[in-house]
Design an enzyme around this catalytic site. Sequence first.
Site, PDB file in Angstrom:
ATOM      1  N   SER A   1       0.923 -10.008  -0.402  1.00 39.95           N
ATOM      2  CA  SER A   1       0.694  -8.565  -0.368  1.00 39.95           C
ATOM      3  C   SER A   1       0.892  -7.897   0.983  1.00 39.95           C
ATOM      4  O   SER A   1       0.960  -6.675   1.059  1.00 39.95           O
ATOM      5  CB  SER A   1      -0.724  -8.258  -0.867  1.00 39.95           C
ATOM      6  OG  SER A   1      -1.679  -8.866  -0.015  1.00 39.95           O
TER       7      SER A   1
ATOM      8  N   LYS B   1       0.803  -1.223   0.000  1.00 42.44           N
ATOM      9  CA  LYS B   1       0.000   0.000   0.000  1.00 42.44           C
ATOM     10  C   LYS B   1       0.839   1.278   0.000  1.00 42.44           C
ATOM     11  O   LYS B   1       0.374   2.344  -0.421  1.00 42.44           O
ATOM     12  CB  LYS B   1      -0.942   0.007   1.206  1.00 42.44           C
ATOM     13  CG  LYS B   1      -2.114  -0.949   1.091  1.00 42.44           C
ATOM     14  CD  LYS B   1      -3.178  -0.402   0.158  1.00 42.44           C
ATOM     15  CE  LYS B   1      -4.457  -1.205   0.209  1.00 42.44           C
ATOM     16  NZ  LYS B   1      -5.513  -0.655  -0.646  1.00 42.44           N
TER      17      LYS B   1
END
Length: 505
Positions: free
Chosen positions: A305, A51
């Site tokens: 992720s 992110k």
Amino acid sequence: MPQSYIKKILDARVYDVAIVTPVDEARLLSKRLNNNILLKREDLQPVFSFKLRGAYNKMMHLTEEERAKGVVAASAGNHAQGLALSALKLGVKATIVMPKTTPQIKVDAVRSRGGKVVLHGDTYDEASGYAKKLVEEKGMVYVHPYDDPEVIAGQGTVGMEILRQVTGPLDAVFVPVGGGGLAAGVAAYIKYVRPEVKVIAVEPEDAACLKVAMEKQRRVTLKEVGLFADGVAVAQIGKETFRVLRKTIDGVMTANTDEICAAIKDIFDDTRSIAEPAGALALAGLKKYIEENGCEGQTLLAIDSGANTNFDRLRYISERTEIGEQREAILSVTIPERPGSFKKFCAALGKRNITEFNYRFGSAREAQIFVGVSVASGGDGRSELVEALQALDYPVVDMTDNEMAKLHIRHMVGGHRPEAVISELLYRFEFPERPGALMNFLTKLGNRWNISLFHYRNHGAAYGRVLVGLQAAPEERKDIEVFLDKLAYPYHEESDNPAYQLFLS
């Protein structure tokens, strides 16, 4: 068109704060699955998630005047940390609105990077609404976690790195999907540069907003969203991300909670790192893809992720791992209530290992046991066990896919309803994990119905799993449901669930 993202991705400013993460071979998993399995290690970023890329790239595209106003975002964790670190790097004030249910580890991480945390509401949507209110009142700049071209371009640098790092054969890339920012950026880049490489989006089974949107060819808002993989718990795919994804991805897969837990263990076995549920989601989809398509000798890559998970959640994850790998069956079996019956039952299992055994004396004639048994990996091992026991005249109910049995019953076996409770209705809830949630329930319940059963187990998640029995007649069901609808806690009636009937009723 998605091609417009190529220049944006190539020009994206992310490496002032982000690192080029490695692509690691999952050697143990590759050998087990007869394919070359690769992991793109975005869990190694400074904020333990990809992110950071999108947040910083968006910040770099703000004017000096916009930066002076400060930035605001709504996030339950990873986007919040990425934006806080980006703002710290650029000397910009950042306000992060987080749901009150956000795990403390994520709140502390945002504060440690200089972000101002405002706790508001129980859900992302409530937090987002308040963040947008701050934009109107104070003129702050809202940084969306996924539905923004600059954020998508920043996440797309993951795809750019993958193609630079894997120059040989690459059959498919598996990408986790929540709002779709990472998937849109990665798919736009890969399908333009190497269109022969498949890009497969992976969602949780209980939060599959992209899958529904692809089927209906329009964005749909899900009525309920599962919260186990909180990093991808999104009710509606982004508008811009869907525009890109519908033209670039080769398919959408889903994975259930047990399959995600098994993938977390796979990543740990090969890397000694612990992925968060959303972080292991892509690998869960990859494994399912191999099983469904019978792949052998292919090179398949999953994006790991993120690694922002509460330590307390590991209890729950480890509990579900063996089932996710299809190496454990959870069964209810009726055996005679007499000496030697348990020994005879164990003999019937052969060399299979018993992983769990729960029993309490119920009657002089029959014993109802709740048992976990190790089986050969793959769906056939479970069905073969059930058929073998049935062939020996054992009444068997397979509860391996029964959520209530796995969440609650296994911890409550033996608690049959006493004779004093003539009639009982059973409900399963998700309570917000915050002080006052239980008191709110009890206060609104009042004295109308007596609680005859209550089971709660903390799994370190945003929502607690609760099982409640209410001493009530069947004809009161409609009145109870009116009360529960007003309470607005997600619930399911389980009065007819066979696990309840066998062990608690």
